[in-house]
Scaffold this motif. Sequence first.
Motif, PDB file in Angstrom:
ATOM      1  N   SER A  17      44.740  56.132 105.808  1.00 33.10           N
ATOM      2  CA  SER A  17      43.320  56.783 106.181  1.00 33.10           C
ATOM      3  C   SER A  17      42.462  55.961 107.062  1.00 33.10           C
ATOM      4  O   SER A  17      42.641  54.914 106.990  1.00 33.10           O
ATOM      5  CB  SER A  17      42.539  57.275 104.779  1.00 33.10           C
ATOM      6  OG  SER A  17      41.924  56.163 104.331  1.00 33.10           O
ATOM      7  N   VAL A  18      41.730  56.634 107.838  1.00 29.64           N
ATOM      8  CA  VAL A  18      40.502  56.042 108.697  1.00 29.64           C
ATOM      9  C   VAL A  18      39.671  55.156 107.653  1.00 29.64           C
ATOM     10  O   VAL A  18      39.255  53.878 107.880  1.00 29.64           O
ATOM     11  CB  VAL A  18      39.913  56.986 109.543  1.00 29.64           C
ATOM     12  CG1 VAL A  18      38.716  56.359 110.189  1.00 29.64           C
ATOM     13  CG2 VAL A  18      40.594  57.679 110.439  1.00 29.64           C
ATOM     14  N   ARG A  19      39.317  55.673 106.379  1.00 27.18           N
ATOM     15  CA  ARG A  19      38.718  54.943 105.468  1.00 27.18           C
ATOM     16  C   ARG A  19      39.117  53.708 105.044  1.00 27.18           C
ATOM     17  O   ARG A  19      38.667  52.752 105.060  1.00 27.18           O
ATOM     18  CB  ARG A  19      38.208  55.995 104.321  1.00 27.18           C
ATOM     19  CG  ARG A  19      37.387  55.218 103.246  1.00 27.18           C
ATOM     20  CD  ARG A  19      37.151  56.023 102.065  1.00 27.18           C
ATOM     21  NE  ARG A  19      36.443  55.608 101.190  1.00 27.18           N
ATOM     22  CZ  ARG A  19      36.947  54.430 100.255  1.00 27.18           C
ATOM     23  NH1 ARG A  19      38.071  54.232 100.303  1.00 27.18           N
ATOM     24  NH2 ARG A  19      36.231  53.912  99.363  1.00 27.18           N
TER      25      ARG A  19
ATOM     26  N   VAL B 152      36.976  55.499  93.812  1.00 24.40           N
ATOM     27  CA  VAL B 152      38.423  55.324  92.926  1.00 24.40           C
ATOM     28  C   VAL B 152      39.819  56.002  93.347  1.00 24.40           C
ATOM     29  O   VAL B 152      40.731  55.534  93.206  1.00 24.40           O
ATOM     30  CB  VAL B 152      37.954  55.218  91.559  1.00 24.40           C
ATOM     31  CG1 VAL B 152      38.892  54.963  90.643  1.00 24.40           C
ATOM     32  CG2 VAL B 152      36.812  54.363  91.243  1.00 24.40           C
ATOM     33  N   LEU B 153      39.475  57.304  93.473  1.00 20.30           N
ATOM     34  CA  LEU B 153      40.485  58.288  93.941  1.00 20.30           C
ATOM     35  C   LEU B 153      41.287  57.646  95.044  1.00 20.30           C
ATOM     36  O   LEU B 153      42.688  57.467  94.964  1.00 20.30           O
ATOM     37  CB  LEU B 153      40.116  59.509  93.910  1.00 20.30           C
ATOM     38  CG  LEU B 153      39.898  60.445  92.772  1.00 20.30           C
ATOM     39  CD1 LEU B 153      39.147  61.459  93.170  1.00 20.30           C
ATOM     40  CD2 LEU B 153      41.067  60.627  92.141  1.00 20.30           C
ATOM     41  N   ALA B 154      40.488  57.344  96.209  1.00 19.06           N
ATOM     42  CA  ALA B 154      41.064  56.634  97.179  1.00 19.06           C
ATOM     43  C   ALA B 154      41.899  55.426  97.207  1.00 19.06           C
ATOM     44  O   ALA B 154      42.947  55.215  97.622  1.00 19.06           O
ATOM     45  CB  ALA B 154      40.161  56.562  98.480  1.00 19.06           C
ATOM     46  N   ASP B 155      41.306  54.746  96.243  1.00 18.17           N
ATOM     47  CA  ASP B 155      42.015  53.539  95.850  1.00 18.17           C
ATOM     48  C   ASP B 155      43.321  53.587  95.065  1.00 18.17           C
ATOM     49  O   ASP B 155      44.360  52.861  95.383  1.00 18.17           O
ATOM     50  CB  ASP B 155      41.025  52.364  95.299  1.00 18.17           C
ATOM     51  CG  ASP B 155      39.992  52.023  96.384  1.00 18.17           C
ATOM     52  OD1 ASP B 155      40.130  52.106  97.483  1.00 18.17           O
ATOM     53  OD2 ASP B 155      38.821  51.426  95.730  1.00 18.17           O
ATOM     54  N   VAL B 156      43.027  54.546  94.214  1.00 13.63           N
ATOM     55  CA  VAL B 156      44.384  54.743  93.407  1.00 13.63           C
ATOM     56  C   VAL B 156      45.407  55.254  94.142  1.00 13.63           C
ATOM     57  O   VAL B 156      46.553  54.900  93.857  1.00 13.63           O
ATOM     58  CB  VAL B 156      44.049  55.525  92.169  1.00 13.63           C
ATOM     59  CG1 VAL B 156      45.200  56.196  91.232  1.00 13.63           C
ATOM     60  CG2 VAL B 156      43.165  54.829  91.120  1.00 13.63           C
TER      61      VAL B 156
ATOM     62  N   THR C 139      45.500  52.928  85.001  1.00 12.33           N
ATOM     63  CA  THR C 139      44.085  52.700  84.543  1.00 12.33           C
ATOM     64  C   THR C 139      43.231  53.347  85.608  1.00 12.33           C
ATOM     65  O   THR C 139      42.076  54.040  85.223  1.00 12.33           O
ATOM     66  CB  THR C 139      43.935  51.176  84.407  1.00 12.33           C
ATOM     67  OG1 THR C 139      44.759  50.554  83.589  1.00 12.33           O
ATOM     68  CG2 THR C 139      42.489  50.558  84.382  1.00 12.33           C
ATOM     69  N   GLY C 140      43.593  53.278  86.743  1.00 11.63           N
ATOM     70  CA  GLY C 140      42.821  54.130  87.653  1.00 11.63           C
ATOM     71  C   GLY C 140      42.607  55.533  87.474  1.00 11.63           C
ATOM     72  O   GLY C 140      41.538  56.083  87.641  1.00 11.63           O
TER      73      GLY C 140
END
Length: 127
Positions: free
Chosen positions: A2-4, A72-76, A105-106
């Motif tokens: 993703s761009v983010r 957190v969703l994006a990182d998970v 955990t995420g």
Amino acid sequence: MSVRRTLKQALAALTSPGWSRVHTDPEQLHQVLAEQTAAANRAAADHATGAAQLNVDELHVQPGLLEVRRSVLADVHYLEGLLIGARHRGLDAELIERLVAAVDTGHELTVLLADAARTTITAPGTS
């Protein structure tokens, strides 16, 4: 990617020594982890103060909860990609086990954050 995520990595590479490098020396990796922790701890007081000022009522807490959950969703999802790649390539079983734990955990954290966000509209006195 993703761009983010790409922007986040670019920014981290500029501000965090070793973010975009591979470390083969345990001491170097330990130093990077310690620097990340120290930087987060330095910023913690400002983050806590800013967040505490938003606690006027339940609804004022909601946007912060939703933003943290989104992040957190994006990182998970990114961690899930790392896990899929590690499994696909038959990487070390301990690495895979720890990635599974991090992903689980995420996901648990996203559920807790969603539950907390829901309480912002069902809390007593907000009806």
